[in-house]
Enzyme design. Structure first.
Site, PDB file in Angstrom:
ATOM      1  CG  ASP A 148     124.649  -0.594  54.898  1.00 36.68           C
ATOM      2  OD1 ASP A 148     123.726  -0.743  55.730  1.00 36.68           O
ATOM      3  OD2 ASP A 148     124.446  -0.698  53.675  1.00 36.68           O
ATOM      4  N   GLY A 155     116.881  -1.245  53.225  1.00 42.21           N
ATOM      5  CA  GLY A 155     116.966  -1.468  51.790  1.00 42.21           C
ATOM      6  C   GLY A 155     116.196  -2.709  51.386  1.00 42.21           C
ATOM      7  N   GLY A 160     118.559   0.773  56.196  1.00 46.83           N
ATOM      8  CA  GLY A 160     118.489   1.960  55.352  1.00 46.83           C
ATOM      9  C   GLY A 160     117.525   3.010  55.857  1.00 46.83           C
ATOM     10  CD  GLU A 166     122.209  -3.530  58.865  1.00 45.29           C
ATOM     11  OE1 GLU A 166     121.557  -2.633  58.307  1.00 45.29           O
ATOM     12  OE2 GLU A 166     122.396  -3.547  60.099  1.00 45.29           O
TER      13      GLU A 166
END
Length: 362
Positions: free
Chosen positions: A159, A79, A128, A151
């Site tokens: 995630d 992301g 992502g 992350e």
């Protein structure tokens, strides 16, 4: 974190061109098209991918979907964390929560897509980028692939279904990758259940052309190759022993004491990460193992992601790694012992603006 993540830049590609869609014969094609930003995902890109998949699901002429990334460096670095950082520091995070709602919904729909979803995971595939590829039914890596969920380096927690995938890797390999953010090549991606097939990168254009004419099961055997040697199998004994510990502190102690140089180096890597992110990640991984579906795990990830927006380490981690690039984050708290069980539990509380409901979706 690799330089592919920390050196992302915002490019000038407009929203309409950031995901290119086309059909060739029996295949629909999605190309992430922000090469200067290593195809980092934005909310409009997620919306465009979801719209294309919905349309192709209803189109009998489209028998398979192929996703790849523009440029030479990889499929997707994750992301667009610069945009999320700006939203948190200036807008309170509402736009980021809306982005994640749609992104996680997309990730879940990819996992349940009724037609073959062929992800060309060439080059860098992180965060992502894993979400739009590793949930697909046909996941192809190459000798250039570097797959990671990095992350914890920016004070965040894996995630996009990453804790689902990694919690189901053999032994404690997934815990190792989740906590360290280490990237893996083709063989280790296969070993950890993040990919299915290896195809030499130079053959991807020919494979893509063949998918326009022939079914996926007929095309793959023409191109599949042996994976180059991995590294995790040789480290499996100490990884499984050390990461079976109940706490991050004990994991670090075991890594330091076991007498393996690679284990000691791993402990030092962990001690540079956000202590809060490490403890929440370990809790998320252990909880994910007990959940029965990707959707339930991603509902948990949404709670954790929203909680991270209101904690200091995410903003500080992005500042240190991406904005200022001094690589000297000042974590709060600064030590593992200072992160309480109550603080970790708070990350799993329902978000103030409501839960993400994927398991109940039609």
């Amino acid at each position: 974190m690799s330089d592919s993540v920390t050196d992302r830049v915002t490019d000038s590609v407009n929203d309409d061109d950031a995901v290119l869609t086309r059909t060739e014969g029996r295949a629909g094609h999605l190309t992430l098209n922000r090469p200067r930003a290593l195809n980092a995902l934005t909310h409009p890109m997620v919306t465009r991918i979801a719209g294309a998949l919905s349309a192709w699901e209803r189109d009998p002429a489209v028998q398979a979907v192929v996703i790849d990334g523009a440029g030479e460096r990889g499929l997707c670095a994750g992301g667009d964390i610069r945009m999320i950082h700006r939203d948190v520091t200036s807008g309170g995070g509402a736009a980021s929560r809306a982005f994640w709602r749609d992104e996680y919904t997309l990730n879940a729909s990819i996992a349940r897509y009724p037609k073959p979803y062929v992800a060309l995971m060439d080059g860098i595939v992180m965060g992502g980028g894993v979400g739009v590829s590793a949930h697909g039914s046909v996941r192809i890596v190459t000798e250039r692939s570097r797959v990671a969920m990095p992350e914890t380096t920016i004070g965040f927690v894996p995630d996009v279904g990453g804790t689902y995938l990694l919690s189901r890797a053999p032994g404690e390999l997934g815990t190792h990758l989740a906590l360290t953010g280490a990237s893996v090549g083709a063989a280790d991606a296969l070993r950890c259940g993040l990919a299915d097939h290896v195809v030499p990168s130079e053959l991807l254009p020919a494979l893509t052309r063949d998918l326009a004419a022939d079914p996926v099961p007929d095309v793959l055997p023409r191109y599949a190759a042996e994976a180059p040697a991995g590294t995790l199998d040789d480290q499996r004994e100490w990884i499984d022993h050390c990461y079976a510990a109940d706490t991050v502190e004990e994991i670090v102690d075991r890594l330091m004491a076991i007498g393996e140089p690679a284990a000691k180096e791993t402990a030092e890597t962990l001690l540079a990460k956000s202590p809060t992110a490490l403890k929440v990640t370990l809790a998320a991984m252990r909880r994910a193992r007990a959940l029965d579906s990707l959707e339930h795990v991603m509902e948990q990830e949404y709670r954790v992601s929203c909680a991270a927006l209101s904690r200091p380490d995410f903003v500080e981690g992005v500042r240190a790694q991406v904005i200022d690039k001094d690589r000297r984050p000042r974590w709060t708290p600064a030590a593992l012992a200072e992160v309480t069980d109550a603080e970790v539990a708070g990350f799993f509380a329902p978000p103030a603006d409501g839960e993400l409901r994927l398991a109940d979706a039609p």
